[in-house]
Design an enzyme around this catalytic site. Sequence first.
Site, PDB file in Angstrom:
ATOM      1  N   LYS A   1       2.589  -3.415   6.354  1.00 48.48           N
ATOM      2  CA  LYS A   1       2.814  -3.694   4.930  1.00 48.48           C
ATOM      3  C   LYS A   1       4.306  -3.627   4.613  1.00 48.48           C
ATOM      4  O   LYS A   1       4.822  -4.436   3.831  1.00 48.48           O
ATOM      5  CB  LYS A   1       2.037  -2.698   4.065  1.00 48.48           C
ATOM      6  CG  LYS A   1       0.525  -2.894   4.087  1.00 48.48           C
ATOM      7  CD  LYS A   1       0.115  -4.193   3.400  1.00 48.48           C
ATOM      8  CE  LYS A   1      -1.378  -4.333   3.229  1.00 48.48           C
ATOM      9  NZ  LYS A   1      -1.767  -5.634   2.649  1.00 48.48           N
TER      10      LYS A   1
ATOM     11  N   SER B   1       0.828  -1.209   0.000  1.00 49.14           N
ATOM     12  CA  SER B   1       0.000   0.000   0.000  1.00 49.14           C
ATOM     13  C   SER B   1       0.857   1.252   0.000  1.00 49.14           C
ATOM     14  O   SER B   1       1.978   1.254   0.508  1.00 49.14           O
ATOM     15  CB  SER B   1      -0.867  -0.019   1.262  1.00 49.14           C
ATOM     16  OG  SER B   1      -1.447   1.231   1.507  1.00 49.14           O
TER      17      SER B   1
ATOM     18  N   TYR C   1      -0.886   0.191   9.894  1.00 47.51           N
ATOM     19  CA  TYR C   1      -1.158  -0.511   8.637  1.00 47.51           C
ATOM     20  C   TYR C   1       0.041  -0.406   7.702  1.00 47.51           C
ATOM     21  O   TYR C   1       0.505  -1.420   7.152  1.00 47.51           O
ATOM     22  CB  TYR C   1      -2.394   0.117   7.993  1.00 47.51           C
ATOM     23  CG  TYR C   1      -2.850  -0.547   6.715  1.00 47.51           C
ATOM     24  CD1 TYR C   1      -3.454  -1.795   6.737  1.00 47.51           C
ATOM     25  CD2 TYR C   1      -2.703   0.091   5.489  1.00 47.51           C
ATOM     26  CE1 TYR C   1      -3.895  -2.396   5.574  1.00 47.51           C
ATOM     27  CE2 TYR C   1      -3.145  -0.502   4.317  1.00 47.51           C
ATOM     28  CZ  TYR C   1      -3.729  -1.749   4.363  1.00 47.51           C
ATOM     29  OH  TYR C   1      -4.163  -2.343   3.209  1.00 47.51           O
TER      30      TYR C   1
END
Lengths: 265, 265
Positions: A157, A129, A153
């Site tokens: 990733k 991402s 997040y």
Amino acid sequence: MAHNVVLITGAGGFLGGQLARALASDTHTAPAVRLILVDVVEPKAPQNVEAVTIKADLTDPTQADGLFDTKFGVPDTVYCLHGIMSRGSEDNFDFGVKVNIDSVRTVLDAARHAGQRSGTVIKFIFTSSLAVYGGPLPPVATQDTIATPQSAYGMAKLVDEIFINEYTRRGFVDGRILRLPTIVVRPGAPSAAASSFVSALEAVAGADAVARIWFEDDETNRRVVSSWPARFDNSYALSLGFVADEGGMVPIVKRFKEQLLAGEV
Amino acid sequence: MAHNVVLITGAGGFLGGQLARALASDTHTAPAVRLILVDVVEPKAPQNVEAVTIKADLTDPTQADGLFDTKFGVPDTVYCLHGIMSRGSEDNFDFGVKVNIDSVRTVLDAARHAGQRSGTVIKFIFTSSLAVYGGPLPPVATQDTIATPQSAYGMAKLVDEIFINEYTRRGFVDGRILRLPTIVVRPGAPSAAASSFVSALEAVAGADAVARIWFEDDETNRRVVSSWPARFDNSYALSLGFVADEGGMVPIVKRFKEQLLAGEV
């Protein structure tokens, strides 16, 4: 006839479901593809394709190993698409780490060992991402821009990327990583994804649809989303054969409306 | 009198031992410092300092939590210095990941929870490495140079950095990361560190010492070491008050010889 066996984790999600339908209907892949579809709730299989659907907790190594031992044998390709979304992993840190890092490592190890047992190197395709970026950024993010995530997040990733790079370097898997810019929030039950697009909604669905939206300022969402870069150098992706959607969000929302009316999403 | 309580993991190692002796003898720290010294074998404590010495397996969360519950109470500072060296983690991948990543996460979580219980944010000081860099590099590595490790050791250090950054961003610990350029291999039993310096040895210890060295080409060592950058922009470190050793390796080897003769290493 030789079959491609494709395992998709997160197959019940928006991306995983789209991918399964695309593999089942694309004339290049459809005749020879068999799908192993996995999620925390049993996912639906698309029409006209041989598929097994599995409910599994991928933080459990035994359940992860089981995905590589179905009636279809060892998959040649894994699409690792499962995860807790951006705001969700910001609010539930330990659970986010467990799902977004530890279960990816578990699936990666299962792919490595299944490949070693069967004498193959399994393709491992992973969706990262833009959330890996953050902090002071150049006007245009490039391949050389350093990743300093400002969210749990993005952090997860980035850690996954580093593991997949290392597993690929060592020949454990054949990894491919895509840093997706952002996923437009899809219909259905609310998700904890920190992204949304309404600009094209009025053009496609009219004022009534827009009137159903309300705006609420949220400090965490504002901080997380503001840390993401706005512009990218996508020349490497284009050189690989990826195609950019032209015309902004309107054609995307329009296509989505058509899929919705056809019962595909 | 208020005491600083300092926990050192890897206290039986070269760096950990040097640090413990420095804290015990430095006039700024010595009068008020209490040391919690931990390693896989029980480490030695330096003279003239209050210390507890602990043999522990830091991949076990219960043993890691125990470090924060000694008679000295919750440490205010953790130096996280334990690990498997570069060549060692290249050759023993899973064990390297377990020690160089998972046990760092375990200690980091123990520090976070001990800090939360005692209402403090514990300083967490971590030694990373130039091995996080690799692949095509600019002539001088800077703060903005992207890290693409080419070894399991560098991969692990980079993952640790990302976790410590995130734990610091969230206020779980107060993290500080040093990317050490390279550690000169120390005396004693052979270690699996992929670094060595002999250029200054003849000047300090004479031809007899150099005659005891033999050279052997090793493909893995060559590949790992060749991936590391040779030049760095260290202006940020200098701006923080760190001091560069002047005069190359000769004064370093000379000082080491003095310490060796004094029985300090």
